[in-house]
Structure formats: structure tokens, C-alpha cells
Design a protein around this motif. Structure first.
Motif, PDB file in Angstrom:
ATOM      1  N   THR A  47      39.096  72.089  52.260  1.00 39.30           N
ATOM      2  CA  THR A  47      40.042  71.330  51.667  1.00 39.30           C
ATOM      3  C   THR A  47      40.628  72.096  50.270  1.00 39.30           C
ATOM      4  O   THR A  47      40.064  72.669  49.679  1.00 39.30           O
ATOM      5  CB  THR A  47      39.425  70.201  51.159  1.00 39.30           C
ATOM      6  N   ILE A  48      41.951  72.120  50.331  1.00 39.67           N
ATOM      7  CA  ILE A  48      42.641  72.620  49.346  1.00 39.67           C
ATOM      8  C   ILE A  48      43.262  71.685  48.342  1.00 39.67           C
ATOM      9  O   ILE A  48      43.835  70.514  49.081  1.00 39.67           O
ATOM     10  CB  ILE A  48      43.869  73.496  49.700  1.00 39.67           C
ATOM     11  N   GLY A  49      43.095  71.450  47.095  1.00 45.17           N
ATOM     12  CA  GLY A  49      43.691  70.453  46.364  1.00 45.17           C
ATOM     13  C   GLY A  49      44.167  70.873  44.832  1.00 45.17           C
ATOM     14  O   GLY A  49      43.906  72.185  44.407  1.00 45.17           O
ATOM     15  N   VAL A  50      44.753  69.869  44.225  1.00 45.14           N
ATOM     16  CA  VAL A  50      45.269  70.102  43.088  1.00 45.14           C
ATOM     17  C   VAL A  50      44.715  69.099  41.963  1.00 45.14           C
ATOM     18  O   VAL A  50      44.766  67.761  42.526  1.00 45.14           O
ATOM     19  CB  VAL A  50      46.722  70.090  42.977  1.00 45.14           C
ATOM     20  N   GLU A  51      44.079  69.253  40.781  1.00 41.11           N
ATOM     21  CA  GLU A  51      43.658  68.327  39.922  1.00 41.11           C
ATOM     22  C   GLU A  51      44.285  68.646  38.520  1.00 41.11           C
ATOM     23  O   GLU A  51      44.341  69.794  38.011  1.00 41.11           O
ATOM     24  CB  GLU A  51      41.988  68.181  39.687  1.00 41.11           C
ATOM     25  N   ARG A  52      45.199  67.441  38.204  1.00 37.98           N
ATOM     26  CA  ARG A  52      45.738  67.527  37.015  1.00 37.98           C
ATOM     27  C   ARG A  52      45.042  67.148  35.492  1.00 37.98           C
ATOM     28  O   ARG A  52      43.831  66.466  35.922  1.00 37.98           O
ATOM     29  CB  ARG A  52      46.894  66.697  37.053  1.00 37.98           C
ATOM     30  N   PRO A  53      45.292  67.257  34.446  1.00 40.39           N
ATOM     31  CA  PRO A  53      44.375  67.228  33.399  1.00 40.39           C
ATOM     32  C   PRO A  53      44.209  65.442  33.235  1.00 40.39           C
ATOM     33  O   PRO A  53      43.285  65.252  32.684  1.00 40.39           O
ATOM     34  CB  PRO A  53      45.374  67.764  32.063  1.00 40.39           C
ATOM     35  N   ASP A  54      45.248  64.908  33.577  1.00 37.94           N
ATOM     36  CA  ASP A  54      45.089  63.273  33.482  1.00 37.94           C
ATOM     37  C   ASP A  54      44.185  62.758  34.538  1.00 37.94           C
ATOM     38  O   ASP A  54      43.865  61.655  34.430  1.00 37.94           O
ATOM     39  CB  ASP A  54      46.526  62.628  33.604  1.00 37.94           C
ATOM     40  N   GLY A  55      43.679  63.545  35.528  1.00 39.00           N
ATOM     41  CA  GLY A  55      42.822  63.009  36.517  1.00 39.00           C
ATOM     42  C   GLY A  55      43.466  62.967  37.696  1.00 39.00           C
ATOM     43  O   GLY A  55      42.800  62.578  38.949  1.00 39.00           O
ATOM     44  N   SER A  56      44.701  63.058  37.825  1.00 42.85           N
ATOM     45  CA  SER A  56      45.309  62.758  39.115  1.00 42.85           C
ATOM     46  C   SER A  56      45.521  63.951  40.077  1.00 42.85           C
ATOM     47  O   SER A  56      45.080  64.969  39.635  1.00 42.85           O
ATOM     48  CB  SER A  56      46.924  62.406  38.934  1.00 42.85           C
ATOM     49  N   GLY A  57      45.653  63.698  41.263  1.00 41.59           N
ATOM     50  CA  GLY A  57      45.755  64.988  41.847  1.00 41.59           C
ATOM     51  C   GLY A  57      45.927  64.627  43.782  1.00 41.59           C
ATOM     52  O   GLY A  57      46.116  63.663  43.818  1.00 41.59           O
ATOM     53  N   THR A  58      45.933  65.821  44.463  1.00 41.02           N
ATOM     54  CA  THR A  58      46.267  65.707  45.796  1.00 41.02           C
ATOM     55  C   THR A  58      45.393  66.619  46.750  1.00 41.02           C
ATOM     56  O   THR A  58      44.844  67.603  45.940  1.00 41.02           O
ATOM     57  CB  THR A  58      47.749  66.032  46.078  1.00 41.02           C
ATOM     58  N   TYR A  59      45.301  66.459  47.817  1.00 39.54           N
ATOM     59  CA  TYR A  59      44.638  67.160  48.550  1.00 39.54           C
ATOM     60  C   TYR A  59      45.132  67.302  49.964  1.00 39.54           C
ATOM     61  O   TYR A  59      45.691  66.212  50.570  1.00 39.54           O
ATOM     62  CB  TYR A  59      43.059  67.040  48.599  1.00 39.54           C
TER      63      TYR A  59
END
Length: 114
Positions: free
Chosen positions: A56-68
């Protein structure tokens, strides 16, 4: 009184071990002020080694949001998944997965930080 403490410790240990199993290992690839890009390999261990069956490849932002987005090839038909989550103290999570035939799923959840 000691039975109550022992029961509380047992429940806490069970919750901690369940949480550890549910969370995949995320290896950071790139990190910056906008967030962290990670890969979470689906590792299959054997007696003498380990190999991957998708990731799985994803992105986590500093505010806790993200996508994968990810794939799992440990089954006869590969399963593909995509999802996202909002940030903040109450985070909403949603995702879908499919193997393109009979194995289709939708997942949703709420994470409350305290």
C-alpha cells in the motif's frame, strides 16, 4: 482488589495486542511540511525468510488526514484498494476494495482521539 487490577491489566494487554496487529508497518519514503509519503508492504513470513505479496502506498498529512492505494496478491486473484481519511480529533475513514470479480468490499470507520 487484586483480581480487579489483574482483570484491568489483561483487558489493556488484549487491546494493545489487537491494536498492534491491526496497524500495518508504514515505511516512510519522503517527508516534508505537507506530510509523509509511505509504503506499507504486505510481508508474508516463512520459516527462513520473508517475501512481499503487494503493498500500500499512501500519504499522511500533519493534521492526520490521508489517502492510500494498494494491492494484495496473497490470494489467487489480486485485490486492489483505495481509501482516505479526514484529520482532527474525530476522523472519518472510508475505503473500497475489489478483486474485479466476487470479492468486493466497502469499509468505513470513525477514529476518536483523546
Amino acid at each position: 482488589m487484586s483480581k480487579l487490577i489483574l482483570a484491568s491489566l489483561t483487558v489493556a494487554a488484549l487491546c494493545a495486542s489487537t491494536a498492534a496487529i491491526a496497524e500495518p508497518v508504514k515505511v516512510p519514503i519522503d517527508s516534508g511540511e505537507k506530510g509523509t509519503v509511505y509504503v506499507a508492504p504486505n510481508v508474508q513470513p516463512t520459516e527462513t525468510s520473508a517475501y512481499t505479496k503487494g503493498a500500500t502506498i499512501g500519504v499522511e498529512r500533519p493534521d492526520g488526514s490521508g489517502t492510500y492505494i494498494g494491492t494484495d496478491t496473497s490470494t489467487p486473484r489480486p485485490t486492489y484498494s483505495v481509501g482516505a481519511s479526514t484529520g482532527g480529533d474525530v476522523s472519518l475513514t472510508g475505503g473500497v476494495s475489489s478483486d474485479g470479480k466476487a470479492n468486493n468490499g466497502v469499509k468505513a470507520g470513525v477514529t476518536i482521539k483523546y
